[in-house]
Design a protein around this motif. Structure first.
Motif, PDB file in Angstrom:
ATOM      1  N   GLN A 196       0.829  -1.205   0.000  1.00 45.24           N
ATOM      2  CA  GLN A 196       0.000   0.000   0.000  1.00 45.24           C
ATOM      3  C   GLN A 196       0.866   1.260   0.000  1.00 45.24           C
ATOM      4  OE1 GLN A 196      -3.430   0.011  -0.425  1.00 45.24           O
ATOM      5  NE2 GLN A 196      -2.919  -2.127  -0.860  1.00 45.24           N
ATOM      6  N   GLU A 197       1.993   1.219   0.678  1.00 45.53           N
ATOM      7  CA  GLU A 197       2.912   2.350   0.626  1.00 45.53           C
ATOM      8  C   GLU A 197       3.478   2.518  -0.778  1.00 45.53           C
ATOM      9  OE1 GLU A 197       4.513   2.420   5.260  1.00 45.53           O
ATOM     10  OE2 GLU A 197       5.645   1.319   3.735  1.00 45.53           O
ATOM     11  N   PHE A 199       1.999   1.750  -3.531  1.00 41.21           N
ATOM     12  CA  PHE A 199       0.927   2.293  -4.361  1.00 41.21           C
ATOM     13  C   PHE A 199       0.643   3.760  -4.035  1.00 41.21           C
ATOM     14  CE2 PHE A 199      -1.301  -2.084  -4.943  1.00 41.21           C
ATOM     15  CZ  PHE A 199      -0.404  -2.409  -5.950  1.00 41.21           C
ATOM     16  N   ASN A 201      -0.939   4.590  -1.270  1.00 47.17           N
ATOM     17  CA  ASN A 201      -2.190   4.587  -0.496  1.00 47.17           C
ATOM     18  C   ASN A 201      -1.840   4.749   0.988  1.00 47.17           C
ATOM     19  OD1 ASN A 201      -3.540   4.074  -2.892  1.00 47.17           O
ATOM     20  ND2 ASN A 201      -3.581   1.868  -2.578  1.00 47.17           N
ATOM     21  N   GLU A 203      -3.268   6.360   3.446  1.00 47.18           N
ATOM     22  CA  GLU A 203      -4.338   6.204   4.439  1.00 47.18           C
ATOM     23  C   GLU A 203      -4.526   4.725   4.768  1.00 47.18           C
ATOM     24  OE1 GLU A 203      -9.094   7.258   5.126  1.00 47.18           O
ATOM     25  OE2 GLU A 203      -8.118   7.738   3.215  1.00 47.18           O
ATOM     26  N   ALA A 204      -4.540   3.881   3.737  1.00 46.06           N
ATOM     27  CA  ALA A 204      -4.665   2.444   3.964  1.00 46.06           C
ATOM     28  C   ALA A 204      -3.466   1.912   4.741  1.00 46.06           C
ATOM     29  CB  ALA A 204      -4.811   1.710   2.637  1.00 46.06           C
ATOM     30  N   LEU A 287     -10.522  -1.074   5.215  1.00 39.86           N
ATOM     31  CA  LEU A 287      -9.724  -0.177   4.393  1.00 39.86           C
ATOM     32  C   LEU A 287     -10.597   0.832   3.655  1.00 39.86           C
ATOM     33  CD1 LEU A 287      -7.339  -2.912   2.979  1.00 39.86           C
ATOM     34  CD2 LEU A 287      -6.789  -1.194   4.720  1.00 39.86           C
TER      35      LEU A 287
END
Length: 328
Positions: A196-197, A199, A201, A203-204, A287
């Motif tokens: 997720q980092e 990408f 993202n 917040e996720a 998420l």
């Protein structure tokens, strides 16, 4: 099926390597074509190393082919990989098909993807082959362009082609491997944070970090409204069986099929099984957004070609648990 020379692109991948080995075992000659060596050693195996967009390599790969299984592709969802994605999947497919047209094989099978649909924003479910094609990822877009090029190839060359829209595919042994490219960030907390980092993202990633105590854990991903993720995960062996049916069946000529497991995997059911198999704690995280939630129909390929997947997610997890115990 009489012995043929069959080109398998993506022969170094999990699906392509299995297909190539099966074809060799039943007496066919196989040409493999990929960016890296497959490691296959067989007197009836010839290998071409190169990119699909390298015309000389593509021309050498299709030489003498009675049939072509274009299974290879570059897969990435990172913005930094988009140029490479389109070079391999669009330009590479165009060049390969142009060279194939000069050879005129008897059959072509093309590996597309369920991402040609708007899987997480469907008009209706289950998604069947008549669902509008509205990809929402660059990877899905490259596959949709590939499908159009295959139809053009079929019209202009007269070579019958079959398009298979692949489900997400896993070797069973990967399911409980945190280092797996797919299963790691899908089911394991720390790889998912890193994904997720990557990408962007954040917040996720922050939500995932909030449940991280620093020890390995599994993660049950849910939407922001608490709906567990749900998607198709198909064992590689079932995918290989479907590809071989498409190659061998005259009924498959000119047809498009969803190829994958019959039932989707409900993460709320699968993750507790994985937790018991690994002994790892299971974290539940809601998420941002609607999450992953779709069902795809394989009714057409079952009815027309007799495809019957054998590997349920429960059976795959049991095999993965045995593999994990064997390496512990």
């Amino acid at each position: 099926m009489t012995a043929q020379t069959i080109l398998v692109t993506g022969c170094a991948g999990r699906i392509g390597a299995r297909v190539a080995r099966h074809l060799l075992e039943v007496g066919h000659r196989v040409t493999g074509f990929d960016l890296c060596a497959s490691g296959i050693e067989h007197p009836a195996f010839r290998e071409v190393i190169g990119g699909f967009d390298e015309r000389a390599a593509a021309a050498e790969a299709v030489r003498g082919a009675d049939a072509i299984l274009h299974l290879g592709a570059f897969m990435s969802w990172l913005p930094t990989d988009r140029d490479r994605l389109f070079r391999a999947n669009v330009e590479g497919t165009r060049i390969l098909l142009e060279e194939a047209a000069a050879v005129r094989p008897a059959r072509l099978v093309f590996a597309s993807s369920g991402e040609v649909y708007p899987e997480n924003m469907p008009d209706y479910q289950p998604l069947d082959e008549d669902h509008p094609l509205k990809p929402r990822s660059p990877y899905g877009l490259t596959k949709l362009i590939g499908e159009e090029m295959v139809r053009f190839f079929e019209r202009t060359s007269g070579v019958p082609a079959t398009t298979l829209r692949f489900s997400h595919t896993q070797d069973a042994s990967e399911l409980l491997d945190p280092g797996s490219f797919f299963s790691g960030p899908r089911f394991f907390l720390h790889p998912k944070i890193r994904q997720q980092e990557g990408f962007g993202n954040m917040e996720a990633a922050a939500m995932l970090r909030a449940v991280d105590d620093g020890t390995p854990a599994l993660v049950l991903s849910r939407s922001e409204l608490g709906r567990p993720f749900r998607m198709h995960i198909t064992d590689t062996r079932d995918m290989v069986a479907g590809i071989l049916l498409a190659l061998q069946s005259e009924n498959a000529a000119g047809r498009t099929y969803n190829l994958g497991a019959t039932a989707p995997v409900d993460f709320a059911e699968a993750l507790p099984l994985m937790a018991r198999a690994t002994g790892l704690p299971l974290k539940t995280v809601d998420l941002p957004g609607g999450g992953v939630f779709y069902e795809t129909s394989n009714a057409r390929i079952r009815a027309e070609l007799g495809f019957e997947p054998e590997w349920t997610i429960e059976r795959m997890i049991a095999e993965a648990a045995a593999a994990r115990a064997g390496t512990a």
